[in-house]
Design a protein around this motif. Sequence first.
Motif, PDB file in Angstrom:
ATOM      1  N   ASP A 122       0.810  -1.226   0.000  1.00 39.23           N
ATOM      2  CA  ASP A 122       0.000   0.000   0.000  1.00 39.23           C
ATOM      3  C   ASP A 122       0.843   1.275   0.000  1.00 39.23           C
ATOM      4  OD1 ASP A 122      -2.227  -1.465   0.002  1.00 39.23           O
ATOM      5  OD2 ASP A 122      -2.824  -1.061   2.082  1.00 39.23           O
ATOM      6  N   PHE A 123       1.923   1.260   0.773  1.00 40.77           N
ATOM      7  CA  PHE A 123       2.628   2.533   0.988  1.00 40.77           C
ATOM      8  C   PHE A 123       4.029   2.588   0.378  1.00 40.77           C
ATOM      9  CE2 PHE A 123      -0.427   2.157   4.454  1.00 40.77           C
ATOM     10  CZ  PHE A 123      -1.125   3.344   4.298  1.00 40.77           C
TER      11      PHE A 123
ATOM     12  N   ASN B  63      -2.908   7.218   2.711  1.00 35.40           N
ATOM     13  CA  ASN B  63      -1.734   7.598   1.912  1.00 35.40           C
ATOM     14  C   ASN B  63      -0.546   7.893   2.831  1.00 35.40           C
ATOM     15  OD1 ASN B  63      -2.105  10.247   2.893  1.00 35.40           O
ATOM     16  ND2 ASN B  63      -3.592  10.609   1.258  1.00 35.40           N
ATOM     17  N   LEU B  64       0.607   8.070   2.200  1.00 33.89           N
ATOM     18  CA  LEU B  64       1.843   8.221   2.955  1.00 33.89           C
ATOM     19  C   LEU B  64       1.834   9.477   3.834  1.00 33.89           C
ATOM     20  CD1 LEU B  64       4.468   6.706   3.268  1.00 33.89           C
ATOM     21  CD2 LEU B  64       5.476   8.095   1.464  1.00 33.89           C
TER      22      LEU B  64
END
Length: 491
Positions: free
Chosen positions: A38-39, A113-114
């Motif tokens: 995901d990241f 998100n990051l």
Amino acid sequence: MTVYVFVCVMIAAVAGLIFGYDIGVSGGVTAMDDFLKDFFPAVWERKKHVHENNYCKYDNQFLQLFTSSLYLAALVASFLASASCSKLGRKPTMQLASIFFLLGVGLTAGAVNLIMLIFGRILLGFGVGFGNQAVPLFLSEIAPAQLRGGLNIVFQLMVTIGILIANIVNYFTATVHPYGWRIALGGAGIPAIILLFGSLIICETPTSLIERNKNEEGKKALRKIRGVEDINDEYESIVHACDIASQVKDPYRKLLKPASRPPFIIGMLLQLFQQFTGINAIMFYAPVLFQTVGFGSDAALLSAVVTGSINVLSTFVGIYLVDRTGRRFLLLQSSVHMLVCQLIIGIILAKDLGTTGTLGKPQAITVVIFVCVYVMGFAWSWGPLGWLIPSETFPLETRSAGFAVAVSCNMFFTFVIAQAFLSMLCGMRSGIFFFFSAWIIVMGLFAMFFVPETKGVAIDDMRESVWKPHWFWKRYMLAEDDHHDVEKRTD
Ligand code: BGC
């Protein structure tokens, strides 16, 4: 020790638990594929080609920033927290810590998100900065004098328990797809809620009330925590200490005076050395490190649980020994002990782990064993003493400021290790263990020549009993005396 003090100690120490949890959880999460996908897709791609380069598969500045951003934020926060401790009090500072923790947990566990992720880590860092400043002060101010040292190490004990809980949570949540990492990061919410509600029950410390001229409330608080009516002696001594402290208008400037130099320099260097033992390379990245030497993901997470347990158990050894054998013995013994472990690990990796391929079973197990023995040595020496010594060697007028500088130095060097370790592992390979070994030699020599024994010395007697007779530090004391003499003469 009254029941009330016991409850207050337990609630306050929860902040240590959250700090430890945050230390332990990041390594586990960064070893989880769902999280990486995901990241940090680039790291995940690289990891799939496991055999391409053992030492470099996790080397990514953003991945390290995920871990390290917390400590950078904590560094800044500890100065704000020091002001908040003296202006608002210890209790509201702890309440602020719990609010930062809750917001941080929400953002990291819910991150899409990051940016959310890193921002959440920064809020957690504020929680750590506020908590680590307020709680040790709070503990030593409400503790009965004869229990102060032991209670101080309770904070470190809670840190190690937090790390262990995180290691266990990592182990179980790694198998929960695809959201295991959210559960792991969200786990810190439970102690954060305990701290938030718990900090409504606890009292403000008498010292903090009296320092802010709320003498009657201070008296009341003192009666409550001591559980007796007659508290006059202790009350008078707090008033006296506050009077002296209030004459020092700028404690930070006072810290730069020659007479402050011994505790100031020792306090800062202990933080540098504590981090350059390499402990957090293991606490943050144990699962990653164990995968590097060839364990599967599961076995690596399980090994982190083992090192976490050893960390907790060995801290009890520290609590038992610190007032018996003294601080110096523990620092010196563990320097030799940790040095031997680092060298053995380095030699095995240098000989047997190439850039590709894995270690043989016996070598991999030997590495894990020596990592455990190494953690043992740290946990009864440089771990707790890194916090204890700066909290007991400053005189009252510079204690809070001196401790704030020590906390932020610790956060700074923790940040450096968190941010650089994976790149160093990639660049230096097994050499990283020789790098830490060299530091351990330096810190052992420093402890031998420059760290005096403070076991059993009354906290306000350091100058006379410790610094003045010391072969090196006495020069600053003499300089101060000369300075007084000159002042007297010109008067
Ligand atoms: C250190 C932390 C470390 C922990 C390990 C503490 O004293 O400050 O950086 O992770 O010990 O138990």
